[in-house]
Design an enzyme around this catalytic site. Sequence first.
Site, short mmCIF file in Angstrom:
data_model
loop_
_atom_site.label_atom_id
_atom_site.label_comp_id
_atom_site.label_asym_id
_atom_site.label_seq_id
_atom_site.Cartn_x
_atom_site.Cartn_y
_atom_site.Cartn_z
N ARG A 147 39.11 -0.51 43.52
CA ARG A 147 40.53 -0.15 43.32
C ARG A 147 40.92 0.96 44.29
NH1 ARG A 147 40.37 4.36 39.34
NH2 ARG A 147 38.24 4.54 38.62
N GLY A 148 42.19 1.33 44.24
CA GLY A 148 42.68 2.48 45.01
C GLY A 148 42.44 2.36 46.50
N ILE A 149 42.08 3.51 47.10
CA ILE A 149 41.91 3.59 48.55
C ILE A 149 40.77 2.67 49.02
CG2 ILE A 149 41.22 5.15 50.42
CD1 ILE A 149 42.69 7.42 48.87
N ARG A 157 31.80 -0.36 39.71
CA ARG A 157 31.02 0.22 38.62
C ARG A 157 31.49 -0.35 37.29
NH1 ARG A 157 31.33 6.45 37.45
NH2 ARG A 157 33.48 5.78 37.69
N TYR A 161 35.65 19.76 43.38
CA TYR A 161 36.11 18.67 44.25
C TYR A 161 36.17 19.14 45.70
CZ TYR A 161 39.13 14.83 45.85
OH TYR A 161 39.65 13.76 46.53
N LYS A 171 34.05 17.85 48.98
CA LYS A 171 34.73 17.23 50.13
C LYS A 171 34.50 18.03 51.41
CE LYS A 171 36.40 13.70 47.98
NZ LYS A 171 35.94 12.35 48.33
N ILE A 204 47.58 10.58 48.08
CA ILE A 204 47.76 9.14 48.25
C ILE A 204 48.06 8.54 46.88
CG2 ILE A 204 46.66 7.01 49.10
CD1 ILE A 204 46.99 9.21 51.29
P1 NDP Z 1 40.29 6.06 42.29
O1 NDP Z 1 39.98 6.97 41.16
O2 NDP Z 1 41.47 5.17 42.25
O3 NDP Z 1 38.99 5.17 42.66
C1 NDP Z 1 37.73 5.78 42.78
C2 NDP Z 1 36.72 4.72 43.11
O4 NDP Z 1 35.42 5.35 43.18
C3 NDP Z 1 36.63 3.64 42.04
O5 NDP Z 1 36.39 2.40 42.65
C4 NDP Z 1 35.43 4.09 41.22
O6 NDP Z 1 34.76 3.03 40.58
C5 NDP Z 1 34.55 4.65 42.31
N1 NDP Z 1 33.52 5.52 41.78
C6 NDP Z 1 33.66 6.72 41.17
N2 NDP Z 1 32.46 7.21 40.82
C7 NDP Z 1 31.54 6.32 41.23
C8 NDP Z 1 30.13 6.24 41.16
N3 NDP Z 1 29.37 7.19 40.60
N4 NDP Z 1 29.51 5.15 41.68
C9 NDP Z 1 30.22 4.16 42.24
N5 NDP Z 1 31.56 4.17 42.33
C10 NDP Z 1 32.20 5.23 41.82
O7 NDP Z 1 40.35 7.03 43.53
P2 NDP Z 1 41.09 6.93 44.94
O8 NDP Z 1 41.18 5.53 45.42
O9 NDP Z 1 42.32 7.75 44.86
O10 NDP Z 1 40.04 7.76 45.82
C11 NDP Z 1 39.11 7.15 46.70
C12 NDP Z 1 38.48 8.26 47.53
O11 NDP Z 1 39.50 8.93 48.25
C13 NDP Z 1 37.78 9.33 46.68
O12 NDP Z 1 36.62 9.75 47.35
C14 NDP Z 1 38.80 10.43 46.63
O13 NDP Z 1 38.20 11.67 46.43
C15 NDP Z 1 39.44 10.31 48.00
N6 NDP Z 1 40.76 10.90 48.10
C16 NDP Z 1 41.79 10.47 47.32
C17 NDP Z 1 43.04 11.06 47.45
C18 NDP Z 1 44.22 10.63 46.66
O14 NDP Z 1 45.27 11.28 46.78
N7 NDP Z 1 44.15 9.58 45.87
C19 NDP Z 1 43.25 12.15 48.40
C20 NDP Z 1 42.12 12.51 49.19
C21 NDP Z 1 40.91 11.89 49.02
P3 NDP Z 1 35.17 2.62 39.06
O15 NDP Z 1 36.45 1.86 39.18
O16 NDP Z 1 34.06 1.75 38.63
O17 NDP Z 1 35.30 3.90 38.31
#
Ligand code: NDP
Length: 234
Positions: A12-14, A34, A140, A144, A173
């Site tokens: 999901r997400g990014i 996960r 966090y 990072k 984002i």
């Molecule tokens: P989301 O919370 O939407 O998604 C996070 C993703 O990471 C999910 O797919 C989740 O899996 C996975 N994840 C978390 N923990 C684990 C783990 N222990 N093992 C495997 N997978 C894991 O976050 P975003 O899409 O917003 O963020 C993606 C990245 O971008 C992150 O590193 C975040 O820190 C970074 N980021 C995001 C920003 C934002 O504004 N959104 C800004 C700057 C950086 P599951 O679905 O199974 O939980």
Amino acid sequence: MSRSALVTGGSRGIGLAIARELAAAGDNVAVTYRSGDPPEGLFGVSCDTTDTTQVDSAFTQVEKEQGPVDVLVANAGITKDQLLALTSEEDFSAVLDTNLTGAFRVAKRAVRSMMRSRDGRIILVSSVVGLLGSGGQTSYAASKAGLVGFGRSLAREIGSRNVTVNIVAPGFIETGMTAELPEDRQAEIKKNIPLGRYGAPEEVASTVRFLASPSAAYITGAVIPVDGGLGMGH
Ligand code: NDP
């Protein structure tokens, strides 16, 4: 020839946007997930990046399905935001373990084959707050910022093997992670972003696509902001 790409946290997400963008560029793309189901049209491997055995097994499955990983995107991340005084050691460690040590685990497993083939791209998803700092986000931001030191050191270590390591630092984002922020906090944040808006996951994904492409062959150890100007000067 299609390359083998792996995006952690690509359900999901990014991460999902990055996976779709790399697939659109012609790569064979696997994602780790996960919880829930793997995204449609992508090869999904169940993996918690805090577990070395699961990381190894995920890579083995990806290698069987689409060959050794040529492009690794370490994207999986969590937040457990809290003022320092209220942050438990357990939460602090959990954030470091997922965001920083998780990237270490996947990068360590990926470089084996990249060094052998003398080719590879590693992209670490950091954050603007790693460099700017952010009250209430010590764990966090530390995780990072750690990715920058980790990535730059690795870039120096394996550059001679034609493996590049770059860091993408998104700002705010639109994903589940930012939707959790209270509305007044979101409005305050937008006031400080020169472009006046949150970014879209696809805007991070297109930067990752560039860093993974032949056009970025001479870029390594770089921190690329995708933040609407929020972190300018850092
Ligand atoms: P989301 O919370 O939407 O998604 C996070 C993703 O990471 C999910 O797919 C989740 O899996 C996975 N994840 C978390 N923990 C684990 C783990 N222990 N093992 C495997 N997978 C894991 O976050 P975003 O899409 O917003 O963020 C993606 C990245 O971008 C992150 O590193 C975040 O820190 C970074 N980021 C995001 C920003 C934002 O504004 N959104 C800004 C700057 C950086 P599951 O679905 O199974 O939980």
